[in-house]
Design a protein around this motif. Sequence first.
Motif, PDB file in Angstrom:
ATOM      1  N   GLU A 456      26.682   3.278  66.521  1.00  0.00           N
ATOM      2  CA  GLU A 456      27.693   4.087  65.836  1.00  0.00           C
ATOM      3  C   GLU A 456      29.109   3.574  66.072  1.00  0.00           C
ATOM      4  OE1 GLU A 456      27.258   6.707  63.738  1.00  0.00           O
ATOM      5  OE2 GLU A 456      25.151   6.117  63.823  1.00  0.00           O
ATOM      6  N   HIS A 457      29.303   2.752  67.098  1.00  0.00           N
ATOM      7  CA  HIS A 457      30.653   2.320  67.473  1.00  0.00           C
ATOM      8  C   HIS A 457      30.889   0.819  67.364  1.00  0.00           C
ATOM      9  CE1 HIS A 457      30.362   6.320  69.345  1.00  0.00           C
ATOM     10  NE2 HIS A 457      31.679   6.348  69.297  1.00  0.00           N
ATOM     11  N   ARG A 458      29.893   0.038  66.975  1.00  0.00           N
ATOM     12  CA  ARG A 458      30.036  -1.421  67.011  1.00  0.00           C
ATOM     13  C   ARG A 458      30.895  -1.985  65.889  1.00  0.00           C
ATOM     14  NH1 ARG A 458      23.730  -3.050  65.499  1.00  0.00           N
ATOM     15  NH2 ARG A 458      23.538  -1.652  63.708  1.00  0.00           N
ATOM     16  N   GLY A 459      31.072  -1.251  64.810  1.00  0.00           N
ATOM     17  CA  GLY A 459      31.906  -1.718  63.717  1.00  0.00           C
ATOM     18  C   GLY A 459      31.138  -2.538  62.699  1.00  0.00           C
ATOM     19  N   ALA A 460      31.731  -2.677  61.514  1.00  0.00           N
ATOM     20  CA  ALA A 460      31.058  -3.352  60.407  1.00  0.00           C
ATOM     21  C   ALA A 460      30.789  -4.820  60.694  1.00  0.00           C
ATOM     22  CB  ALA A 460      31.899  -3.215  59.140  1.00  0.00           C
ATOM     23  N   ASP A 461      31.648  -5.460  61.507  1.00  0.00           N
ATOM     24  CA  ASP A 461      31.475  -6.894  61.752  1.00  0.00           C
ATOM     25  C   ASP A 461      30.284  -7.200  62.652  1.00  0.00           C
ATOM     26  OD1 ASP A 461      32.624  -5.761  63.986  1.00  0.00           O
ATOM     27  OD2 ASP A 461      34.014  -7.413  64.360  1.00  0.00           O
ATOM     28  N   ALA A 462      29.656  -6.184  63.233  1.00  0.00           N
ATOM     29  CA  ALA A 462      28.466  -6.384  64.060  1.00  0.00           C
ATOM     30  C   ALA A 462      27.249  -5.666  63.505  1.00  0.00           C
ATOM     31  CB  ALA A 462      28.739  -5.898  65.484  1.00  0.00           C
ATOM     32  N   THR A 463      27.382  -5.036  62.339  1.00  0.00           N
ATOM     33  CA  THR A 463      26.305  -4.230  61.764  1.00  0.00           C
ATOM     34  C   THR A 463      25.584  -5.000  60.678  1.00  0.00           C
ATOM     35  OG1 THR A 463      27.543  -2.194  62.207  1.00  0.00           O
ATOM     36  CG2 THR A 463      25.767  -2.072  60.582  1.00  0.00           C
ATOM     37  N   PRO A 464      24.269  -5.172  60.787  1.00  0.00           N
ATOM     38  CA  PRO A 464      23.536  -5.912  59.749  1.00  0.00           C
ATOM     39  C   PRO A 464      23.466  -5.154  58.430  1.00  0.00           C
ATOM     40  CG  PRO A 464      22.257  -5.740  61.798  1.00  0.00           C
ATOM     41  CD  PRO A 464      23.395  -4.786  61.911  1.00  0.00           C
ATOM     42  N   VAL A 465      23.537  -5.887  57.334  1.00  0.00           N
ATOM     43  CA  VAL A 465      23.175  -5.374  56.012  1.00  0.00           C
ATOM     44  C   VAL A 465      21.866  -6.076  55.678  1.00  0.00           C
ATOM     45  CG1 VAL A 465      23.796  -5.179  53.588  1.00  0.00           C
ATOM     46  CG2 VAL A 465      25.572  -5.006  55.347  1.00  0.00           C
ATOM     47  N   TRP A 466      20.777  -5.344  55.747  1.00  0.00           N
ATOM     48  CA  TRP A 466      19.454  -5.953  55.801  1.00  0.00           C
ATOM     49  C   TRP A 466      19.112  -6.728  54.544  1.00  0.00           C
ATOM     50  CZ3 TRP A 466      17.983  -6.126  60.510  1.00  0.00           C
ATOM     51  CH2 TRP A 466      18.453  -5.142  61.394  1.00  0.00           C
ATOM     52  N   PRO A 467      18.432  -7.858  54.682  1.00  0.00           N
ATOM     53  CA  PRO A 467      18.106  -8.710  53.525  1.00  0.00           C
ATOM     54  C   PRO A 467      16.894  -8.196  52.757  1.00  0.00           C
ATOM     55  CG  PRO A 467      17.259  -9.724  55.528  1.00  0.00           C
ATOM     56  CD  PRO A 467      18.019  -8.481  55.959  1.00  0.00           C
ATOM     57  N   ILE A 468      17.022  -6.976  52.251  1.00  0.00           N
ATOM     58  CA  ILE A 468      15.942  -6.344  51.491  1.00  0.00           C
ATOM     59  C   ILE A 468      16.281  -6.480  50.010  1.00  0.00           C
ATOM     60  CG2 ILE A 468      14.719  -4.185  51.049  1.00  0.00           C
ATOM     61  CD1 ILE A 468      15.513  -3.336  53.921  1.00  0.00           C
ATOM     62  N   PRO A 469      15.406  -7.104  49.223  1.00  0.00           N
ATOM     63  CA  PRO A 469      15.745  -7.325  47.816  1.00  0.00           C
ATOM     64  C   PRO A 469      15.876  -6.025  47.046  1.00  0.00           C
ATOM     65  CG  PRO A 469      13.446  -7.848  48.227  1.00  0.00           C
ATOM     66  CD  PRO A 469      14.067  -7.592  49.565  1.00  0.00           C
ATOM     67  N   ALA A 470      16.784  -6.005  46.070  1.00  0.00           N
ATOM     68  CA  ALA A 470      16.886  -4.858  45.182  1.00  0.00           C
ATOM     69  C   ALA A 470      15.630  -4.777  44.334  1.00  0.00           C
ATOM     70  CB  ALA A 470      18.127  -4.987  44.309  1.00  0.00           C
ATOM     71  N   ALA A 471      15.330  -3.584  43.853  1.00  0.00           N
ATOM     72  CA  ALA A 471      14.145  -3.396  43.029  1.00  0.00           C
ATOM     73  C   ALA A 471      14.162  -4.355  41.839  1.00  0.00           C
ATOM     74  CB  ALA A 471      14.066  -1.952  42.535  1.00  0.00           C
ATOM     75  N   GLY A 472      13.052  -5.049  41.611  1.00  0.00           N
ATOM     76  CA  GLY A 472      12.963  -5.993  40.502  1.00  0.00           C
ATOM     77  C   GLY A 472      13.490  -7.382  40.818  1.00  0.00           C
ATOM     78  N   GLU A 473      14.109  -7.552  42.001  1.00  0.00           N
ATOM     79  CA  GLU A 473      14.640  -8.860  42.365  1.00  0.00           C
ATOM     80  C   GLU A 473      13.532  -9.711  42.956  1.00  0.00           C
ATOM     81  OE1 GLU A 473      17.843 -10.828  45.530  1.00  0.00           O
ATOM     82  OE2 GLU A 473      17.771  -8.667  45.204  1.00  0.00           O
ATOM     83  N   ASN A 474      13.328 -10.888  42.433  1.00  0.00           N
ATOM     84  CA  ASN A 474      12.294 -11.797  42.929  1.00  0.00           C
ATOM     85  C   ASN A 474      12.925 -12.855  43.804  1.00  0.00           C
ATOM     86  OD1 ASN A 474      10.187 -13.493  43.444  1.00  0.00           O
ATOM     87  ND2 ASN A 474       9.596 -13.769  41.295  1.00  0.00           N
ATOM     88  N   ARG A 475      12.719 -12.690  45.138  1.00  0.00           N
ATOM     89  CA  ARG A 475      13.274 -13.675  46.060  1.00  0.00           C
ATOM     90  C   ARG A 475      12.165 -14.513  46.685  1.00  0.00           C
ATOM     91  NH1 ARG A 475      17.661 -10.905  49.860  1.00  0.00           N
ATOM     92  NH2 ARG A 475      17.477 -12.979  50.754  1.00  0.00           N
ATOM     93  N   GLY A 476      10.950 -14.388  46.189  1.00  0.00           N
ATOM     94  CA  GLY A 476       9.840 -15.161  46.729  1.00  0.00           C
ATOM     95  C   GLY A 476       9.806 -16.540  46.155  1.00  0.00           C
TER      96      GLY A 476
END
Length: 476
Positions: A456-476
């Motif tokens: 809760e306190h680490r800040g945005a520069d240490a917080t992951p934005v997970w590499p989960i594809p958006a619906a319909g996005e083909n990253r395979g």
Amino acid sequence: MPHPSGRPAGLTATDLVRAYALRDLSPVEVLHDVADVIRTREPEVNAFWRLDLEAAEAAARESEARWRRGDPAGPIDGVPVTIKENLGRAGVPMPAGNAGVEPVVPTRSSPVAERVEESGGVVLGSTVMPDWGMLSSGVSSLHGVTRSPWNPALTTGGSSSGAGAAAAGGYGPLHVGTDIGGSIRLPGTWLGLTTLKPSAGRVPLDTPYLGRAAGPMTRSARDAALLLSVISRPDPRDWTSLPPTDLGTVLPPEPLDVRGLRVGLHLDAGCGLALDAEVRCAVEAAANVFAEAGAEVVPLDPFMTPRMLRDLDEFWRVRSLNDFDALPPDARERVLPFIQRWVLAVRDVDGGSVLRDYASIMALQQATVAATEAFDLVLSPVAPVAAFPAEWPMPWGEDDLGMAHIGFTVPYNMSGQPAASVNCGFTADGRTIGLQVSGRRFDDVGVLRAVDWYEEHRGADATPVWPIPAAGENRG
């Protein structure tokens, strides 16, 4: 908080359970979305040994019916879960990531798998590991290479390689790994996860062993606590398991007050690889977050020695050499060449040397407890380096440097103390960096509360934005 992908696969377990109770989502909907992510990513990521979507569909439909009746089976009812392949599931072969092994097929599930199923968890399948779990990568003679969802050129870490990749890639929110020297926390650091190697005996195993533990691999401390509350229920098959204790199903809603906590800052393992400057900087910045909130942060001197690390490595090599020698000659050739070289290097080690190795391990256990007892928490790097190429079996490639990368993690396996990982920053080229948070033995909840506070306190520069594809996005 919804994931930027806008899809259920990006939600935490605590969010899913809340949504099920409100009937905003159903377990079947969530499973279908997670299955779509798996179909998109799995050809590249390679996280599963056995993927059981048909069985998962049946479990999700049963969960959906229970939620409609207002009668969930347990705190993770309907939540997708994966289980590492060395945690047995009835009828599923257990090759331990090794092409030379004739897999054992258990007739009964392990305590971890039984507790997950009893609580209504939707088991997606069994995740992969490297040969005998003795590599800190996703390289396996049986499974091939498991790759990071962040960047397929990079390692997942190991040996809970498939579990880590599944967690980071959006294959549901809850995953169980195992750890004997860092195998939960190393994928944690190299994939940005929140993980916990619990206190010794906290999570029952059907094959307990010195230093070995099973624990949660997740994307948040609250999810780790939720999963721990399920899999920590005692089981008579594990004669080392701790008595029942009320961990609760989630962490307390009130935030931890870190003022006055005595926190050790451990930046020199005393052995192994040198600490990378970017890793050091990120860990120091994390310690400063605690200090600015009122914790007393005190430098902790190294307590492990190169000899302790060497002796532990030799002890493990001899153990695996026994497994190697038990294989037929043709099967030995199928074992990963790196592991073949690693075990054959101790062919001439005698019994007296192994007993001296064991005494050294006991000295490490004693030194760890003595050095850390004065602290409520100890902060350190998880590993001295950031993620390395996916094809490398170890952080240095094919060379034999023993266990030069586990100087920060392995002490807590030997001492039985809880130790977590949580992302605390990124390298200049975007690789994740993990902070290890350890505590006194049995204080698993205290460690998770500290990690939750830090998230809760680490800040945005240490917080992951997970590499989960958006619906319909083909990253395979």
